[in-house]
Design a protein around this motif. Structure first.
Motif, PDB file in Angstrom:
ATOM      1  N   GLU A 132      48.291  28.972  30.899  1.00 34.78           N
ATOM      2  CA  GLU A 132      49.692  29.214  30.581  1.00 34.78           C
ATOM      3  C   GLU A 132      50.079  30.586  31.109  1.00 34.78           C
ATOM      4  N   GLY A 133      51.320  30.763  31.248  1.00 38.29           N
ATOM      5  CA  GLY A 133      51.799  32.066  31.705  1.00 38.29           C
ATOM      6  C   GLY A 133      52.254  32.021  33.144  1.00 38.29           C
ATOM      7  N   LYS A 134      53.140  32.912  33.446  1.00 36.33           N
ATOM      8  CA  LYS A 134      53.728  32.935  34.781  1.00 36.33           C
ATOM      9  C   LYS A 134      52.800  33.637  35.752  1.00 36.33           C
ATOM     10  N   PRO A 135      52.764  33.167  36.970  1.00 35.63           N
ATOM     11  CA  PRO A 135      51.932  33.842  37.973  1.00 35.63           C
ATOM     12  C   PRO A 135      52.435  35.256  38.223  1.00 35.63           C
ATOM     13  N   THR A 136      51.489  36.139  38.433  1.00 32.02           N
ATOM     14  CA  THR A 136      51.792  37.515  38.796  1.00 32.02           C
ATOM     15  C   THR A 136      51.718  37.624  40.310  1.00 32.02           C
TER      16      THR A 136
ATOM     17  N   VAL B 135      40.169  38.121  34.332  1.00 32.90           N
ATOM     18  CA  VAL B 135      39.804  36.700  34.353  1.00 32.90           C
ATOM     19  C   VAL B 135      40.835  35.917  33.551  1.00 32.90           C
ATOM     20  N   GLY B 136      41.328  34.875  34.134  1.00 32.44           N
ATOM     21  CA  GLY B 136      42.357  34.077  33.476  1.00 32.44           C
ATOM     22  C   GLY B 136      43.751  34.382  33.981  1.00 32.44           C
ATOM     23  N   SER B 137      43.881  35.468  34.760  1.00 35.57           N
ATOM     24  CA  SER B 137      45.184  35.795  35.322  1.00 35.57           C
ATOM     25  C   SER B 137      45.609  34.726  36.324  1.00 35.57           C
ATOM     26  N   VAL B 138      46.905  34.528  36.375  1.00 37.45           N
ATOM     27  CA  VAL B 138      47.457  33.618  37.371  1.00 37.45           C
ATOM     28  C   VAL B 138      48.100  34.468  38.451  1.00 37.45           C
ATOM     29  N   VAL B 139      47.738  34.172  39.665  1.00 35.79           N
ATOM     30  CA  VAL B 139      48.159  34.992  40.794  1.00 35.79           C
ATOM     31  C   VAL B 139      49.083  34.175  41.690  1.00 35.79           C
TER      32      VAL B 139
END
Ligand SMILES: [Zn+2]
Length: 139
Positions: free
Chosen positions: A87-91, A101-105
Protein backbone atom coordinates in the motif's frame (compact mmCIF):
# COMPACT_ATOMS: atom_id res chain seq x y z
CA UNK A 1 8.10 -48.05 -32.18
CA UNK A 2 9.36 -50.70 -34.54
CA UNK A 3 8.91 -54.23 -33.28
CA UNK A 4 9.99 -57.63 -34.41
CA UNK A 5 7.48 -59.58 -36.44
CA UNK A 6 5.74 -62.19 -34.32
CA UNK A 7 6.93 -65.76 -34.29
CA UNK A 8 5.24 -67.85 -37.04
CA UNK A 9 4.59 -64.72 -39.03
CA UNK A 10 5.96 -64.37 -42.52
CA UNK A 11 8.25 -61.58 -43.55
CA UNK A 12 9.63 -60.68 -46.93
CA UNK A 13 13.36 -60.73 -46.32
CA UNK A 14 16.55 -61.51 -48.23
CA UNK A 15 17.63 -65.17 -48.10
CA UNK A 16 21.37 -65.71 -48.17
CA UNK A 17 21.05 -68.93 -50.16
CA UNK A 18 18.43 -67.84 -52.66
CA UNK A 19 20.20 -64.49 -52.85
CA UNK A 20 16.91 -62.74 -53.23
CA UNK A 21 14.00 -61.62 -51.08
CA UNK A 22 11.83 -64.53 -50.01
CA UNK A 23 8.88 -65.02 -47.76
CA UNK A 24 10.36 -66.44 -44.62
CA UNK A 25 8.77 -67.73 -41.44
CA UNK A 26 9.87 -66.23 -38.14
CA UNK A 27 10.89 -69.23 -36.05
CA UNK A 28 12.21 -67.51 -32.95
CA UNK A 29 13.21 -64.18 -31.48
CA UNK A 30 16.90 -64.12 -30.61
CA UNK A 31 17.08 -60.62 -29.11
CA UNK A 32 15.15 -57.40 -28.93
CA UNK A 33 16.09 -56.64 -32.50
CA UNK A 34 16.89 -60.07 -33.95
CA UNK A 35 14.91 -63.11 -35.03
CA UNK A 36 15.53 -66.41 -36.78
CA UNK A 37 13.89 -66.90 -40.10
CA UNK A 38 13.37 -69.90 -42.29
CA UNK A 39 13.21 -69.44 -46.01
CA UNK A 40 9.99 -70.82 -47.45
CA UNK A 41 11.72 -71.89 -50.62
CA UNK A 42 15.06 -73.43 -49.58
CA UNK A 43 14.43 -73.85 -45.85
CA UNK A 44 17.70 -72.08 -45.10
CA UNK A 45 17.88 -70.39 -41.73
CA UNK A 46 18.43 -66.68 -41.98
CA UNK A 47 18.88 -64.00 -39.37
CA UNK A 48 16.47 -61.16 -39.26
CA UNK A 49 17.73 -57.88 -37.91
CA UNK A 50 15.56 -54.91 -37.14
CA UNK A 51 16.74 -51.74 -38.77
CA UNK A 52 17.89 -49.23 -36.24
CA UNK A 53 15.18 -46.63 -36.12
CA UNK A 54 16.34 -43.45 -37.74
CA UNK A 55 17.43 -41.09 -35.07
CA UNK A 56 15.44 -38.04 -35.88
CA UNK A 57 15.90 -36.03 -32.78
CA UNK A 58 12.52 -34.79 -31.78
CA UNK A 59 12.78 -31.13 -31.14
CA UNK A 60 10.96 -30.48 -27.96
CA UNK A 61 8.84 -27.37 -27.93
CA UNK A 62 8.17 -27.71 -24.22
CA UNK A 63 10.21 -25.07 -22.44
CA UNK A 64 12.73 -26.57 -20.10
CA UNK A 65 12.41 -25.96 -16.43
CA UNK A 66 14.23 -22.79 -15.52
CA UNK A 67 14.16 -21.41 -19.03
CA UNK A 68 14.16 -17.70 -19.61
CA UNK A 69 10.42 -17.57 -20.20
CA UNK A 70 9.67 -19.53 -17.04
CA UNK A 71 11.88 -17.25 -15.00
CA UNK A 72 10.26 -14.18 -16.53
CA UNK A 73 6.81 -15.50 -15.67
CA UNK A 74 7.90 -16.18 -12.10
CA UNK A 75 9.32 -12.69 -11.88
CA UNK A 76 6.13 -11.03 -13.10
CA UNK A 77 4.15 -13.13 -10.62
CA UNK A 78 6.40 -11.88 -7.82
CA UNK A 79 6.05 -8.30 -8.97
CA UNK A 80 2.26 -8.62 -9.16
CA UNK A 81 2.16 -10.11 -5.67
CA UNK A 82 4.22 -7.23 -4.29
CA UNK A 83 2.01 -4.72 -6.03
CA UNK A 84 -1.12 -6.31 -4.62
CA UNK A 85 0.08 -6.35 -1.05
CA UNK A 86 1.90 -3.05 -1.01
CA UNK A 87 0.00 0.00 0.00
CA UNK A 88 1.07 3.54 -0.37
CA UNK A 89 1.94 5.80 -3.21
CA UNK A 90 5.15 5.31 -5.14
CA UNK A 91 7.95 7.69 -4.31
CA UNK A 92 9.65 9.15 -7.37
CA UNK A 93 13.10 7.64 -7.56
CA UNK A 94 16.12 9.86 -7.22
CA UNK A 95 19.49 8.69 -6.04
CA UNK A 96 19.37 11.29 -3.28
CA UNK A 97 16.23 9.87 -1.73
CA UNK A 98 16.54 7.36 1.08
CA UNK A 99 14.42 4.25 0.70
CA UNK A 100 13.69 1.38 2.97
CA UNK A 101 12.54 -2.18 2.44
CA UNK A 102 8.92 -2.06 1.45
CA UNK A 103 9.18 1.33 -0.22
CA UNK A 104 7.42 1.76 -3.51
CA UNK A 105 9.52 3.46 -6.11
CA UNK A 106 8.42 5.23 -9.23
CA UNK A 107 11.31 5.08 -11.65
CA UNK A 108 11.18 7.30 -14.76
CA UNK A 109 12.41 4.49 -16.97
CA UNK A 110 11.58 1.20 -15.24
CA UNK A 111 8.20 2.13 -13.81
CA UNK A 112 6.91 1.08 -10.43
CA UNK A 113 9.21 -1.06 -8.32
CA UNK A 114 9.31 -2.46 -4.81
CA UNK A 115 12.35 -2.25 -2.58
CA UNK A 116 13.11 -5.73 -1.29
CA UNK A 117 16.61 -5.35 0.08
CA UNK A 118 19.07 -2.66 1.01
CA UNK A 119 22.81 -3.04 1.15
CA UNK A 120 24.60 0.16 2.02
CA UNK A 121 23.79 2.65 -0.68
CA UNK A 122 22.23 0.05 -2.94
CA UNK A 123 18.56 -0.74 -3.02
CA UNK A 124 17.33 -3.88 -4.71
CA UNK A 125 14.14 -3.12 -6.50
CA UNK A 126 11.73 -5.50 -8.17
CA UNK A 127 10.48 -3.83 -11.31
CA UNK A 128 7.92 -5.43 -13.53
CA UNK A 129 10.52 -6.61 -16.03
CA UNK A 130 13.49 -7.33 -13.82
CA UNK A 131 15.15 -6.91 -10.47
CA UNK A 132 17.61 -4.03 -10.39
CA UNK A 133 20.09 -2.52 -8.01
CA UNK A 134 19.92 1.24 -7.71
CA UNK A 135 21.81 3.67 -5.58
CA UNK A 136 20.01 5.70 -2.97
CA UNK A 137 20.72 8.03 -0.11
CA UNK A 138 23.49 9.60 -2.09
CA UNK A 139 24.24 13.01 -0.77
ZN1 LIG B 1 15.99 -69.33 -49.54
Amino acid sequence: MIQLPAVAKKVFYPCKKCETDRYQVVTAHTSATGARLECEVCKTKNTFKLEEPKTTRARSTVPKKGSASTRAAAHVARWTELRDKTEGKPTPYTMKSAFEVGSVVQHPKFGVGFVVQITGQSIHVIFEDAERSLVHNRT
